[in-house]
Design a protein around this motif. Sequence first.
Motif: not given
Length: 70
Positions: A37-38, A18-20, A44-45, A62-65
């Motif tokens: 934007a996310a 469910q996540y990228t 953005l989680a 930065r790390y994004l989920r």
Amino acid sequence: MTTRERARARQNTHQVAQYTELWIVGHPADVAAMVTAASRSGLLAYVSPPSFMGGDDPRIRRYLRLRAHR
């Protein structure tokens, strides 16, 4: 493998899908624009605090989920 273990493995696989997950690297203004934007899109989680690349490199990492679906 028991039925319960199989069901749990299937559920965990579904939750992961469910996540990228992304590492973004760039100048602070560019990274901030991507995070904004996310966030506005509702995808953005999680976002990590900025980490400097070190040395003379002015970029940050930065790390994004991101959620796969809203």
